[in-house]
Design a protein around this motif. Structure first.
Motif, mmCIF file in Angstrom:
data_model
loop_
_atom_site.group_PDB
_atom_site.id
_atom_site.type_symbol
_atom_site.label_atom_id
_atom_site.label_comp_id
_atom_site.label_asym_id
_atom_site.label_seq_id
_atom_site.Cartn_x
_atom_site.Cartn_y
_atom_site.Cartn_z
ATOM 1 N N ALA A 10 0.844 -1.133 -0.139
ATOM 2 C CA ALA A 10 0.060 0.018 -0.048
ATOM 3 C C ALA A 10 0.767 1.324 0.123
ATOM 4 O O ALA A 10 2.074 1.220 0.742
ATOM 5 N N GLY A 11 0.507 2.195 -0.801
ATOM 6 C CA GLY A 11 1.107 3.404 -0.992
ATOM 7 C C GLY A 11 2.388 3.461 -1.589
ATOM 8 O O GLY A 11 3.104 4.595 -1.735
ATOM 9 N N LYS A 14 0.976 2.168 -7.144
ATOM 10 C CA LYS A 14 0.263 1.252 -8.031
ATOM 11 C C LYS A 14 -0.707 2.074 -8.788
ATOM 12 O O LYS A 14 -0.663 2.069 -10.346
ATOM 13 N N THR A 15 -1.541 2.796 -8.376
ATOM 14 C CA THR A 15 -2.744 3.461 -8.948
ATOM 15 C C THR A 15 -2.219 4.626 -9.630
ATOM 16 O O THR A 15 -2.578 4.625 -10.728
ATOM 17 N N HIS A 16 -1.079 5.235 -9.116
ATOM 18 C CA HIS A 16 -0.436 6.381 -9.852
ATOM 19 C C HIS A 16 0.138 6.015 -11.176
ATOM 20 O O HIS A 16 -0.003 6.435 -12.176
#
Length: 196
Positions: A10-11, A14-16
């Motif tokens: 998490a953090g 990945k999304t970015h």
């Protein structure tokens, strides 16, 4: 097209990384449509992230959809009539009707369905069976193989409720559990998804 997994804790971004790649490709291929599937509660946040990442500040060829919104868009496009989507309270009403009509035919669970929380418990059982593709035929085969007489009787009652429930749903109603299966059936007909 190959599947690629972007993994990490998490953090870590990945999304970015994924959203940056989508924006880059949308600029590179402006006539191509891009679909981003996001949880319902994150649709607006995802749209805002994409807009902020795009150098022009607009996302003309990128659609951010929840899975259900994608399904309904496909259903509309291919001309499939969803009918009425049955909410949780509607499921309870149908089960209450079944309990009243068939209560005497359900020796093991009939009385339980009339107790507080009984209908909700049965609704959960049926929802899980539908989600995990436990069809009436599969349940009948299981019951035929079951050796324990109490379990067999209980499962027979559940089978009878399941049959009555499916009969009541008919073509008039669709449950949320049926949406993914119906989308899988119709997705190949969709121009929305084709080449996206």
């Amino acid at each position: 097209m190959a599947i690629r997994f972007v993994m990490g804790p998490a953090g870590c971004g990945k999304t970015h990384t994924i959203l940056n790649e989508i924006v880059s490709r949308s600029i590179e291929y402006p006539k191509q449509n891009f679909l981003v599937i996001a949880p319902e509660q994150f649709n607006l946040k995802t749209q805002a992230l994409l807009t902020n990442l795009h150098p022009g500040g607009v996302i003309l060829n990128i659609d951010v959809l929840s899975f259900n919104r994608l399904a309904y868009n496909v259903f509309n496009q291919v001309g499939f009539n969803v009918g009425t989507l049955l909410e949780e309270i509607g499921k309870i009403f149908i089960l209450q009707k079944i309990a009243l009509d068939k209560g005497q035919e359900l020796p093991v669970i009939g009385s339980r369905m009339k107790k507080p929380g009984g209908l909700d418990e049965m609704k959960s059982v049926l929802s899980e069976m539908m989600q995990y593709d436990i069809t009436i035929d599969k349940l009948e085969k299981y019951i035929d193989q079951e050796k324990n007489s109490l379990m067999k009787a209980k499962m027979t009652d559940i089978l009878n409720v399941y049959k009555a429930y499916k009969e009541e749903l008919g073509d008039r109603f669709m449950t949320a559990e049926e949406v993914p299966d119906k989308l899988c059936e119709l997705v190949e007909e969709s121009e929305l998804i084709k080449d996206a």
